[in-house]
Scaffold this motif. Structure first.
Motif, PDB file in Angstrom:
ATOM      1  N   ALA A  11      -8.185   4.620   2.416  1.00  0.00           N
ATOM      2  CA  ALA A  11      -7.688   4.979   3.773  1.00  0.00           C
ATOM      3  C   ALA A  11      -6.062   4.523   3.943  1.00  0.00           C
ATOM      4  CB  ALA A  11      -8.851   4.141   4.756  1.00  0.00           C
ATOM      5  N   THR A  12      -6.130   3.441   3.372  1.00  0.00           N
ATOM      6  CA  THR A  12      -4.521   3.016   3.588  1.00  0.00           C
ATOM      7  C   THR A  12      -3.531   3.634   2.409  1.00  0.00           C
ATOM      8  OG1 THR A  12      -5.106   1.054   2.180  1.00  0.00           O
ATOM      9  CG2 THR A  12      -5.193   0.805   4.590  1.00  0.00           C
ATOM     10  N   HIS A  13      -4.022   4.281   1.355  1.00  0.00           N
ATOM     11  CA  HIS A  13      -3.123   5.125   0.575  1.00  0.00           C
ATOM     12  C   HIS A  13      -3.816   6.562   0.354  1.00  0.00           C
ATOM     13  CE1 HIS A  13      -2.870   0.879  -0.513  1.00  0.00           C
ATOM     14  NE2 HIS A  13      -1.614   1.230  -0.921  1.00  0.00           N
ATOM     15  N   PRO A  14      -3.744   7.150   1.538  1.00  0.00           N
ATOM     16  CA  PRO A  14      -4.491   8.482   1.518  1.00  0.00           C
ATOM     17  C   PRO A  14      -3.975   9.794   0.684  1.00  0.00           C
ATOM     18  CG  PRO A  14      -2.911   8.314   3.717  1.00  0.00           C
ATOM     19  CD  PRO A  14      -3.090   6.860   2.669  1.00  0.00           C
ATOM     20  N   TRP A  15      -2.557   9.757   0.445  1.00  0.00           N
ATOM     21  CA  TRP A  15      -1.968  10.745  -0.546  1.00  0.00           C
ATOM     22  C   TRP A  15      -2.629  10.620  -1.976  1.00  0.00           C
ATOM     23  CZ3 TRP A  15      -1.534  15.325   1.035  1.00  0.00           C
ATOM     24  CH2 TRP A  15      -0.979  15.425   2.512  1.00  0.00           C
ATOM     25  N   GLY A  20      -5.269  12.094  -6.460  1.00  0.00           N
ATOM     26  CA  GLY A  20      -6.000  11.720  -7.502  1.00  0.00           C
ATOM     27  C   GLY A  20      -7.283  12.457  -7.638  1.00  0.00           C
ATOM     28  N   TRP A  21      -7.926  12.767  -6.473  1.00  0.00           N
ATOM     29  CA  TRP A  21      -9.239  13.329  -6.648  1.00  0.00           C
ATOM     30  C   TRP A  21      -8.872  14.825  -7.136  1.00  0.00           C
ATOM     31  CZ3 TRP A  21     -14.275  13.298  -6.777  1.00  0.00           C
ATOM     32  CH2 TRP A  21     -14.725  14.411  -6.476  1.00  0.00           C
ATOM     33  N   LEU A  22      -7.855  15.597  -6.634  1.00  0.00           N
ATOM     34  CA  LEU A  22      -7.532  16.994  -7.020  1.00  0.00           C
ATOM     35  C   LEU A  22      -7.151  16.861  -8.633  1.00  0.00           C
ATOM     36  CD1 LEU A  22      -5.563  18.338  -3.840  1.00  0.00           C
ATOM     37  CD2 LEU A  22      -7.824  18.838  -4.396  1.00  0.00           C
ATOM     38  N   ALA A 318      -9.902   8.813   2.514  1.00  0.00           N
ATOM     39  CA  ALA A 318      -8.597   9.115   2.810  1.00  0.00           C
ATOM     40  C   ALA A 318      -8.249  10.295   3.636  1.00  0.00           C
ATOM     41  CB  ALA A 318      -8.025   9.482   1.305  1.00  0.00           C
ATOM     42  N   LEU A 319      -9.258  11.500   3.401  1.00  0.00           N
ATOM     43  CA  LEU A 319      -8.956  12.716   4.291  1.00  0.00           C
ATOM     44  C   LEU A 319      -9.287  12.013   5.940  1.00  0.00           C
ATOM     45  CD1 LEU A 319     -10.954  15.293   2.168  1.00  0.00           C
ATOM     46  CD2 LEU A 319      -8.532  15.134   2.709  1.00  0.00           C
ATOM     47  N   LEU A 320     -10.260  11.347   6.123  1.00  0.00           N
ATOM     48  CA  LEU A 320     -10.745  11.078   7.597  1.00  0.00           C
ATOM     49  C   LEU A 320      -9.660  10.105   8.032  1.00  0.00           C
ATOM     50  CD1 LEU A 320     -14.589   9.899   7.015  1.00  0.00           C
ATOM     51  CD2 LEU A 320     -13.488  12.132   7.650  1.00  0.00           C
ATOM     52  N   ALA A 321      -9.111   9.175   7.298  1.00  0.00           N
ATOM     53  CA  ALA A 321      -7.674   8.242   7.787  1.00  0.00           C
ATOM     54  C   ALA A 321      -6.708   9.369   8.156  1.00  0.00           C
ATOM     55  CB  ALA A 321      -7.810   7.172   6.842  1.00  0.00           C
TER      56      ALA A 321
END
Length: 685
Positions: A11-15, A20-22, A318-321
């Motif tokens: 949540a604090t490092h969303p990008w 990383g997921w992609l 990450a997306l939600l934040a």
């Protein structure tokens, strides 16, 4: 790292988390594509005496060669000659026999022997089909059809692929609509769907890599992976997303999105991880079936569940934040009054409610006592596949090309083997001998379809014949393979069931530190499975639903279906129970008595669990549109069991049982203490 810490970092490092997921999905899919899928070979499917016969035949070089049969009606010698001329030089074609005339003189048969084994025949059958189709197009005055193991497998795969496309075309918009109605925001609705699709994409790649250790059995394995990926992928994201919005609503928007994500991770996130682990452990029981098909299904579904859990605890926070207020959508009031009315009879009158629930489940489960198991084969596959319809025409014109017993004789000497063959031969039988004569293959055509009582009786008589000294005999063929496969499944069933029951109990007991909750979860899951089995018998062993669901009853349930449903349903049932019981446990931690906590927990999770159940049901029902009776059975069984879990179990059995047990529900653990409140960086709760 705990789920909360992982979520906080994402949540604090969303990008970083999103990229990383992609990258993970892209690398996994690319790696699987580059390495390819390791397909299971013939020996991987050999089971029982039929398997021993196949192994002996292979040792002696007398295995059945893969053949393609081209039937020409009316008999036209020039057309048969053209077929032979076109296919004789093709790669993968070993021989083309002289045309045979049918007993009634009306048809010609051209037998094309393919080179190599069944797998290699499948790789080279496409050019043969193209050439025979060209001959058929050039001679419209005759009917020319082709059938054989390789072409039938190709036809079934093509039809299954088309069915999966239809399923996707139905499931994706329905799922999106359900999520939109839940969240009131197209963006929020798209997140669970997008994550499920990326999880499936990555899982397909990982499954390709895993096939190096667990060969891919083909068929419906990938379809089941897609089905499970959509079901759990959407549900896990739905649970987390709904909890974030709930926490924001509870604080009237004062709670930051990062803090709401952290709370969701500590509650729903933990439930997702436990649920995913429970599903994985249940599916692992399929490995105990000692069957390449179940191993493939277990491997594929375990991978997709694990990846779905990973997405829910990493990239989803990450997306939600990152999206913040844009996922808020329209707020909905809790349907508290409705659910309060539904649950009050269970908590105030638990014993009568339990009896009513058990009667409803029992009424569905009792027909399961009459379940008959069988193995899918050429006679049960859909006739909408041209190559299967062609098989019927072939057998009608050439009865000796239908089902047969393949008897493999090994003698200490060639003379002993020959003597044993002579004692079993019939006028229409065919014999192939090894170079040294010690191993011989005897083909005994039978006037029955495989899987019928007559065929099974004929097999039993053949296997019961005395074996001469100095000789070993094993029988294979389609009837034998079906009987041996069913017998093998029956032998392995207690091991799979025992493992899944024990695993379910331990997972629930450890998750809630309660032996009572563990035992309760086991019983409730078992009831749902028994009801699903009973429903399968009512629908598929009879003919009343044929027109409604688009199938022709075989009079039995596929021998793989009950075991597969058992493992999958135990996992999915745990999914809902862990989520609901977690909410009840939270209410107990806040100081509510167990009876009131049951109402609070089920009411608080009602909207999200109902939505998740609808998503799963829509996914599973979509698979009933595939023209394959095994897929229809799996789809109906899973959809019905999820409905039972979401309605009868959640509204009647679970609340009644926990209300009746009270504080004993948490034995031998202690009542959980309230979790400390989380604070935003500004200090606001």
């Amino acid at each position: 790292m705990t789920v909360r810490r992982i979520a906080r970092w994402s949540a604090t490092h969303p990008w970083q988390a999103i990229v990383g997921w992609l990258a993970f999905v892209a690398i996994a899919f690319t790696a699987g594509t580059l390495t390819g899928t390791n397909q299971a070979q013939g020996p991987d499917f050999w089971i029982g005496e039929a398997g021993r016969a196949e192994a002996t035949a292979a040792e002696g070089g007398v295995s059945r060669p893969p053949v393609e049969n081209v039937l020409i009606t009316p008999a036209a010698a020039p057309v048969a000659a053209e077929v032979a001329q076109r296919v004789r030089g093709l790669e993968g074609v070993a021989d083309v026999a002289a045309p045979e005339v049918s007993p009634d003189g009306r048809s010609l048969l051209v037998v094309i022997t393919m080179a190599g084994d069944d797998q290699q025949a499948g790789d080279h059958v496409e050019p043969v089909l193209e050439q025979t189709a060209a001959v058929a197009a050039a001679h419209p005055e005759v009917r020319l059809v082709q059938t054989g193991d390789a072409s039938v497998e190709r036809g079934l795969s093509a039809q299954l692929g088309q069915g999966v496309l239809v399923t996707k075309a139905i499931t994706l918009p329905v799922t999106l609509l359900i999520l939109f109605l839940v969240f009131g925001s197209l963006l929020a609705a798209g997140i669970p769907l997008l994550l499920a699709l990326t999880a499936i994409l990555g899982s397909v790649g990982l499954y390709g890599l895993a096939s190096a250790f667990f060969p891919d059995a083909g068929g419906a394995v990938t379809s089941i992976l897609l089905m499970m990926g959509m079901a759990v992928g959407v549900d896990y994201s739905l649970f987390a997303l709904k909890r974030v919005r709930e926490e924001r609503e509870r604080s009237n928007g004062e709670l930051s999105h990062v803090a709401a994500v952290e709370i969701a991770a500590a509650t729903s996130g933990r439930a997702i991880v436990v649920s995913g682990a429970a599903v994985i452990v249940s599916l692992a029981g399929l490995y105990l079936a000692s069957d390449v098909i179940f191993s493939s299904i277990a491997t594929g579904t375990i991978i997709v569940v694990a990846v779905a859990v990973l997405s829910a605890v990493t990239v989803l926070p990450a997306l939600l934040a990152k999206l913040g207020p844009r996922i808020e959508g329209k707020r909905h009031a809790r349907p508290a009054k409705l659910w309060d009315r539904l649950l009050r009879p269970a908590v105030e009158h638990p014993v009568p409610t339990l009896l009513v629930g058990l009667l409803l489940i029992g009424a569905l489960a009792i027909p399961g006592l009459n379940m008959k198991l069988g193995v899918e084969g050429i006679n049960t596959f859909p006739r909408s596949v041209p190559e299967i319809a062609a098989y019927d025409e072939l057998v009608a014109a050439f009865p000796d090309r239908g089902a047969s017993h393949m008897v493999v004789i090994r003698g200490e000497t060639a003379e002993r083997a020959t003597e044993a063959v002579a004692g079993l031969r019939t006028p229409d039988s065919r014999v192939v001998s090894s170079v040294d004569g010690k191993i011989q293959r005897l083909e005994l055509p039978i006037p029955y379809s495989a899987g019928t009582p007559e065929a099974d009786g004929s097999l039993a008589q053949l296997r019961a014949q005395p074996v001469p000294p100095g000789v070993s005999i094993a029988v294979s063929g389609e009837p034998a393979r079906g009987v041996d496969y069913s017998t093998h499944q029956a032998e392995r069933l207690p091991w799979v069931v025992g493992f899944v029951l024990l695993a379910t109990f331990l997972m629930m007991a450890l998750a809630f530190r309660s032996l009572v909750i563990g035992a309760l979860g086991l019983v409730l899951n078992l009831l749902s499975v028994l009801a699903a089995w009973g429903a399968l018998v009512v629908v598929f062993q009879s003919t009343w639903a044929e027109g409604l669901l688009g199938f022709t009853s075989t009079g039995f349930i596929g021998s793989r279906t009950p075991l597969m449903l058992f493992a999958i349903l135990f996992g999915l049932s745990m999914d809902y129970q862990i989520f609901v019981v977690s909410r009840i446990r939270e209410a107990v931690a806040r100081g509510l008595p167990t009876r009131e906590a049951v109402v609070d927990g089920i009411t608080g999770s009602a909207r999200v669990v109902t939505s998740a159940a609808l998503v799963m049901v829509s996914v599973f029902v979509g698979f009933m549109f595939i023209d394959r009776i095994e897929m229809k059975q799996i789809g109906l069984g899973l959809a019905l069991a999820v409905l039972l879990d979401a309605v009868i179990v959640r509204i009647l059995l679970l609340p009644a049982a926990m209300s009746l047990l009270g504080r004993v529900s948490w034995w031998p653990g202690r009542i959980p203490a309230p979790a400390p409140a989380l604070r935003t960086p500004a200090g606001r709760v």
